[in-house]
Write a protein that holds these residues in place. Structure first.
Motif, PDB file in Angstrom:
ATOM      1  N   ASP A   1      79.317  33.815  95.016  1.00 28.14           N
ATOM      2  CA  ASP A   1      79.348  34.745  93.900  1.00 28.14           C
ATOM      3  C   ASP A   1      79.859  34.087  92.635  1.00 28.14           C
ATOM      4  OD1 ASP A   1      78.477  36.915  95.391  1.00 28.14           O
ATOM      5  OD2 ASP A   1      80.493  37.388  96.086  1.00 28.14           O
ATOM      6  N   ALA A   2      79.414  34.592  91.494  1.00 26.65           N
ATOM      7  CA  ALA A   2      79.977  34.187  90.206  1.00 26.65           C
ATOM      8  C   ALA A   2      80.855  35.328  89.743  1.00 26.65           C
ATOM      9  CB  ALA A   2      78.874  33.916  89.195  1.00 26.65           C
ATOM     10  N   SER A   3      82.169  35.147  89.771  1.00 28.70           N
ATOM     11  CA  SER A   3      83.081  36.226  89.440  1.00 28.70           C
ATOM     12  C   SER A   3      83.160  36.424  87.941  1.00 28.70           C
ATOM     13  CB  SER A   3      84.476  35.929  90.001  1.00 28.70           C
ATOM     14  OG  SER A   3      84.987  34.739  89.448  1.00 28.70           O
ATOM     15  N   VAL A   4      83.635  37.604  87.537  1.00 25.63           N
ATOM     16  CA  VAL A   4      83.790  37.891  86.106  1.00 25.63           C
ATOM     17  C   VAL A   4      85.067  38.681  85.911  1.00 25.63           C
ATOM     18  CG1 VAL A   4      82.377  39.993  86.212  1.00 25.63           C
ATOM     19  CG2 VAL A   4      82.730  38.868  84.038  1.00 25.63           C
ATOM     20  N   THR A   5      85.795  38.330  84.887  1.00 27.64           N
ATOM     21  CA  THR A   5      86.980  39.070  84.495  1.00 27.64           C
ATOM     22  C   THR A   5      86.763  39.565  83.080  1.00 27.64           C
ATOM     23  OG1 THR A   5      88.363  37.622  85.837  1.00 27.64           O
ATOM     24  CG2 THR A   5      89.474  38.951  84.180  1.00 27.64           C
TER      25      THR A   5
ATOM     26  N   VAL B   1      75.435  38.693  81.497  1.00 29.11           N
ATOM     27  CA  VAL B   1      74.211  37.931  81.742  1.00 29.11           C
ATOM     28  C   VAL B   1      74.548  36.628  82.466  1.00 29.11           C
ATOM     29  CG1 VAL B   1      72.325  36.673  80.630  1.00 29.11           C
ATOM     30  CG2 VAL B   1      72.962  38.948  79.813  1.00 29.11           C
ATOM     31  N   ALA B   2      75.628  35.985  82.055  1.00 31.38           N
ATOM     32  CA  ALA B   2      76.045  34.735  82.692  1.00 31.38           C
ATOM     33  C   ALA B   2      76.340  34.948  84.167  1.00 31.38           C
ATOM     34  CB  ALA B   2      77.276  34.176  81.981  1.00 31.38           C
ATOM     35  N   ARG B   3      77.034  36.023  84.474  1.00 26.47           N
ATOM     36  CA  ARG B   3      77.386  36.310  85.863  1.00 26.47           C
ATOM     37  C   ARG B   3      76.137  36.509  86.718  1.00 26.47           C
ATOM     38  NH1 ARG B   3      80.117  41.824  88.280  1.00 26.47           N
ATOM     39  NH2 ARG B   3      80.668  40.990  90.321  1.00 26.47           N
ATOM     40  N   ALA B   4      75.199  37.282  86.193  1.00 21.01           N
ATOM     41  CA  ALA B   4      73.981  37.557  86.955  1.00 21.01           C
ATOM     42  C   ALA B   4      73.177  36.280  87.182  1.00 21.01           C
ATOM     43  CB  ALA B   4      73.136  38.599  86.227  1.00 21.01           C
ATOM     44  N   HIS B   5      73.060  35.453  86.145  1.00 18.97           N
ATOM     45  CA  HIS B   5      72.263  34.230  86.262  1.00 18.97           C
ATOM     46  C   HIS B   5      72.899  33.243  87.234  1.00 18.97           C
ATOM     47  CE1 HIS B   5      70.107  30.563  85.028  1.00 18.97           C
ATOM     48  NE2 HIS B   5      69.158  31.390  84.595  1.00 18.97           N
TER      49      HIS B   5
END
Length: 248
Positions: free
Chosen positions: A3-7, A107-111
């Protein structure tokens, strides 16, 4: 697949709300090489070439390695939708990437997630990594968009770990950058209108002075030129330039 996490976070003091809104409005086209970020797509290979040479030189790495940043932490400040953060992750780094526009971070997280990359994405300003340090800190075409460049550079420097490396790029404040980037690229639609404020551009001496005042040693300044065959590294800093600095 990882996963690409996001805060997410609130607007930080270093962030100019209008700048965040401007770039956030382009978030959905960020990965389109023919969209509003087309120039960044053409620029990215040159950025990566410069960064790769800088890290190989700094850490005396094998330039044939596919993962030269393995075991190292990297920060990409002002990451947009991840055009540089993703290659840094593929080079082996544990990447934290921060951008002022939450839309770009989404967008960064999804990509990144679709590509199986683990990247710690955070929405906010340089304050989002306060107290943390990284082996490599990158900030490309960002310092000209922040509220207080000197404070921003000091915060970037504080994020560089002992023995670490800072790599920045920014337009120079010259007649050429005014003609090419503001009166040329923006007026012809190559760059979205309102992207640049020429008065906020920094000369190499100005940026270098800020970096030194923040306690780092400037090691290299290399120009970025634009010719008929595209972007290239060169001696002239009249348009744009890269700067590296290290913490002793």
């Amino acid at each position: 697949m990882t996963d690409a996490s996001v805060t997410t976070d609130t607007i930080h003091p270093s962030v100019v709300a209008g700048e965040a809104a401007h770039f956030g409005g382009m978030a959905q086209e960020w990965w389109d090489p023919k969209g509003s970020s087309a120039m960044l797509h053409r620029l990215n290979p040159v950025r990566l070439r410069y960064i790769r040479a800088a890290i190989d030189r700094h850490w005396d790495l094998d330039d044939r390695s596919f993962t030269p940043l393995a075991g190292r932490r990297a920060l990409d400040m002002g990451c947009g939708a991840g055009l540089l953060a993703e290659p840094l992750a593929r080079l082996g780094a544990s990447v934290t990437a921060v951008d002022a526009a939450p839309e770009s971070i989404a967008v960064a997280r999804a990509h990144a997630g679709a590509g199986g990359l683990t990247i710690d994405y955070r929405a906010g300003g340089v304050e989002a990594v306060a107290g943390e340090t990284f082996d490599l800190v990158t900030s490309m075409e960002v310092v000209e968009h922040v509220a207080d460049p000197r404070t921003f550079v000091a915060a970037l420097a504080a994020a560089v770990a002992p023995g670490g490396l800072l790599v920045m790029s920014t337009p120079n404040r010259t007649w050429l950058s005014r003609v090419a980037l503001v009166e040329g690229a923006e007026l012809t639609g190559q760059i979205p209108r309102g992207t640049h404020d020429w008065d906020k551009f920094l000369t190499p001496d100005e940026l270098g002075g800020m970096v030194r005042d923040a306690g780092l040693e400037v090691g290299d300044v290399t120009g970025l030129t634009l010719g008929t065959s595209g972007f290239a590294l060169g001696a002239s800093t009249a348009l744009d330039y890269f700067l590296t600095a290290r913490r002793a």
